[in-house]
Design an enzyme around this catalytic site. Structure first.
Site, PDB file in Angstrom:
ATOM      1  N   GLY A   1      80.703  95.701 -13.486  1.00 11.92           N
ATOM      2  CA  GLY A   1      80.759  96.187 -14.860  1.00 11.92           C
ATOM      3  C   GLY A   1      81.108  95.102 -15.869  1.00 11.92           C
ATOM      4  O   GLY A   1      81.679  95.379 -16.915  1.00 11.92           O
TER       5      GLY A   1
ATOM      6  N   GLU B   1      68.761 104.981 -12.938  1.00 14.14           N
ATOM      7  CA  GLU B   1      69.001 103.888 -12.004  1.00 14.14           C
ATOM      8  C   GLU B   1      69.240 104.375 -10.577  1.00 14.14           C
ATOM      9  O   GLU B   1      69.869 105.408 -10.359  1.00 14.14           O
ATOM     10  CB  GLU B   1      70.248 103.085 -12.412  1.00 14.14           C
ATOM     11  CG  GLU B   1      70.152 102.345 -13.719  1.00 14.14           C
ATOM     12  CD  GLU B   1      70.623 103.167 -14.902  1.00 14.14           C
ATOM     13  OE1 GLU B   1      70.835 104.392 -14.738  1.00 14.14           O
ATOM     14  OE2 GLU B   1      70.778 102.593 -15.993  1.00 14.14           O
TER      15      GLU B   1
ATOM     16  N   GLY C   1      69.366 106.454 -18.434  1.00 13.13           N
ATOM     17  CA  GLY C   1      69.044 105.564 -17.327  1.00 13.13           C
ATOM     18  C   GLY C   1      68.710 106.381 -16.097  1.00 13.13           C
ATOM     19  O   GLY C   1      69.318 107.411 -15.837  1.00 13.13           O
TER      20      GLY C   1
ATOM     21  N   ASP D   1      61.590  99.013 -13.631  1.00 14.53           N
ATOM     22  CA  ASP D   1      62.372  97.814 -13.310  1.00 14.53           C
ATOM     23  C   ASP D   1      62.685  97.638 -11.835  1.00 14.53           C
ATOM     24  O   ASP D   1      63.050  98.610 -11.168  1.00 14.53           O
ATOM     25  CB  ASP D   1      63.770  97.916 -13.958  1.00 14.53           C
ATOM     26  CG  ASP D   1      63.717  97.904 -15.460  1.00 14.53           C
ATOM     27  OD1 ASP D   1      62.969  97.105 -16.014  1.00 14.53           O
ATOM     28  OD2 ASP D   1      64.454  98.700 -16.075  1.00 14.53           O
TER      29      ASP D   1
ATOM     30  N   THR E   1      66.623  99.732  -9.197  1.00 10.64           N
ATOM     31  CA  THR E   1      65.351 100.143  -9.791  1.00 10.64           C
ATOM     32  C   THR E   1      65.648 101.124 -10.918  1.00 10.64           C
ATOM     33  O   THR E   1      66.685 101.793 -10.919  1.00 10.64           O
ATOM     34  CB  THR E   1      64.411 100.819  -8.770  1.00 10.64           C
ATOM     35  OG1 THR E   1      65.029 102.013  -8.275  1.00 10.64           O
ATOM     36  CG2 THR E   1      64.082  99.897  -7.612  1.00 10.64           C
ATOM     37  N   ASN E   2      64.732 101.195 -11.871  1.00  9.96           N
ATOM     38  CA  ASN E   2      64.961 102.065 -13.021  1.00  9.96           C
ATOM     39  C   ASN E   2      63.630 102.419 -13.674  1.00  9.96           C
ATOM     40  O   ASN E   2      62.626 101.731 -13.452  1.00  9.96           O
ATOM     41  CB  ASN E   2      65.886 101.362 -14.025  1.00  9.96           C
ATOM     42  CG  ASN E   2      66.556 102.322 -14.990  1.00  9.96           C
ATOM     43  OD1 ASN E   2      66.348 103.534 -14.939  1.00  9.96           O
ATOM     44  ND2 ASN E   2      67.365 101.779 -15.885  1.00  9.96           N
TER      45      ASN E   2
ATOM     46  N   GLU F   1      59.027 101.555 -19.280  1.00  3.54           N
ATOM     47  CA  GLU F   1      59.503 100.417 -18.488  1.00  3.54           C
ATOM     48  C   GLU F   1      59.773 100.850 -17.053  1.00  3.54           C
ATOM     49  O   GLU F   1      60.298 101.933 -16.819  1.00  3.54           O
ATOM     50  CB  GLU F   1      60.798  99.897 -19.133  1.00  3.54           C
ATOM     51  CG  GLU F   1      61.382  98.661 -18.495  1.00  3.54           C
ATOM     52  CD  GLU F   1      62.614  98.140 -19.248  1.00  3.54           C
ATOM     53  OE1 GLU F   1      62.645  98.203 -20.498  1.00  3.54           O
ATOM     54  OE2 GLU F   1      63.558  97.696 -18.573  1.00  3.54           O
TER      55      GLU F   1
ATOM     56  N   GLU G   1      65.528  94.984 -10.424  1.00  3.10           N
ATOM     57  CA  GLU G   1      66.485  93.974 -10.871  1.00  3.10           C
ATOM     58  C   GLU G   1      67.360  93.551  -9.691  1.00  3.10           C
ATOM     59  O   GLU G   1      67.818  94.406  -8.934  1.00  3.10           O
ATOM     60  CB  GLU G   1      67.363  94.535 -11.987  1.00  3.10           C
ATOM     61  CG  GLU G   1      66.558  94.893 -13.222  1.00  3.10           C
ATOM     62  CD  GLU G   1      67.346  95.656 -14.276  1.00  3.10           C
ATOM     63  OE1 GLU G   1      67.224  95.316 -15.457  1.00  3.10           O
ATOM     64  OE2 GLU G   1      68.079  96.604 -13.921  1.00  3.10           O
TER      65      GLU G   1
END
Ligand SMILES: *[C@@H]1O[C@H](CO)[C@@H](O)[C@H](O)[C@H]1NC(C)=O
Length: 293
Positions: free
Chosen positions: A206, A138, A136, A109, A125-126, A107, A111
């Site tokens: 969060g 990120e 992750g 990303d 982004t990830n 994947e 977002e």
């Protein structure tokens, strides 16, 4: 935990999607994509179906998926996030192959995460590879413009040796495929997605700031799609059949010196979080961090 919930949800959504054929390049929404979920909230905006608007209301989010799967590609769209967004709303532009490889999926990303107090948007982004959902990778950034005021270009370039994310053709992140990443560099055919959904449980502060549906529907518009890659049978594990493709990514040799300078200026100013700086989370930084300036 939220990673698992999210990845699981996305997998379920993908299961509902169909696989079919042929996308020209550049493509309209009608040529290249199918509705994925929240059908009534996926609306083309012009008779030719060049652009699409997806929305989140109190009943449903929505999303679309490319008809084809690509083995390395440049994926791009002009995206406009409507004003009136609030906390908790997540809009995405990403690639994945979750439906074919639920436990070993890849994947990439982009977002859009709304910041609570109004003006400031956060882009994340990830990257996941071969089911590395516990790791992750990120990064988060502010932007130099308000992405709800106008269309801007967002691009994921995924080649055999590099992944690069761009905003308005300025590279904002480059991930080299280094040996030590092993299978964690995405390396199976992926589809392109655009989605909007309720990320109340994690997206803003969060999870402290939830979606407020009094301001709904929340809308995001996508246009000017580019799918410049080798479309392929999704179960193909080897990119060999794509190696002679004339697509831009097949011959992509990394960023130029000038592009690296632009990326450096962007990151110096707008990068707000990188997993490569997060020693609390990763006492031993992930291997590619040593190669990321
Ligand atoms: C991906 O993960 C699976 C299951 O954990 C493993 O068997 C396989 O070797 C991995 N592939 C790569 C390329 O690392």
């Amino acid at each position: 935990m939220e990673f698992f919930i999210r990845v699981f949800l996305l997998c379920m959504l993908e299961l509902a999607a169909r696989i079919s054929h042929v996308a020209a390049n550049p493509v309209s929404f009608n040529q290249g994509f199918d509705k994925l979920f929240g059908d009534q909230n996926v609306v083309t905006l012009d008779p030719a179906g060049k652009s699409v608007r997806i929305s989140l209301d109190k009943f449903s989010g929505s999303g679309f998926i490319s008809r084809e799967k690509y083995f390395y590609s440049k994926f791009s769209a002009a995206i406009k996030l409507a004003p009136g967004y609030t906390a908790g709303v997540v809009a995405t532009f990403y690639t994945s192959n979750c439906q074919i490889y639920p436990n070993t999926h890849d994947e990439l990303d982009i977002e859009f995460l709304r910041h609570v107090d109004g003006k400031c948007w956060i882009v994340q982004t990830n990257l996941y590879g071969n089911g590395s959902v516990t790791k992750g990778r990120e990064e988060r950034y502010r932007l130099w413009f308000d992405p709800s005021e106008d269309f801007h270009y967002y691009t994921i370039l995924w080649s055999k040796k590099w992944t690069v994310f761009y905003v308005d053709n300025i590279p904002i992140r480059e991930i080299p495929r280094i040996e030590a990443m092993g299978g964690e560099y995405p390396s199976k055919p992926m589809s392109l997605y655009g989605t909007i959904w309720d990320g109340s449980s994690w997206a803003t502060d969060g999870g402290k700031s939830k979606v407020n549906y009094e301001d709904s529907p929340f809308k995001v518009t996508y246009s000017d799609f580019v799918l410049d890659g080798c479309s392929i049978d999704p179960t193909q594990r080897d990119s060999q059949n794509c190696d002679n493709s004339t697509s831009f990514v097949t011959n992509f040799g990394g960023l130029t010196k000038e592009e690296r300078i632009k990326m450096g200026s962007f990151r110096a100013k707008y990068l707000t979080y990188s997993y490569c700086d997060d020693r609390k989370r990763y006492p031993n930084l992930l291997p590619e961090c040593a190669h990321i300036p």
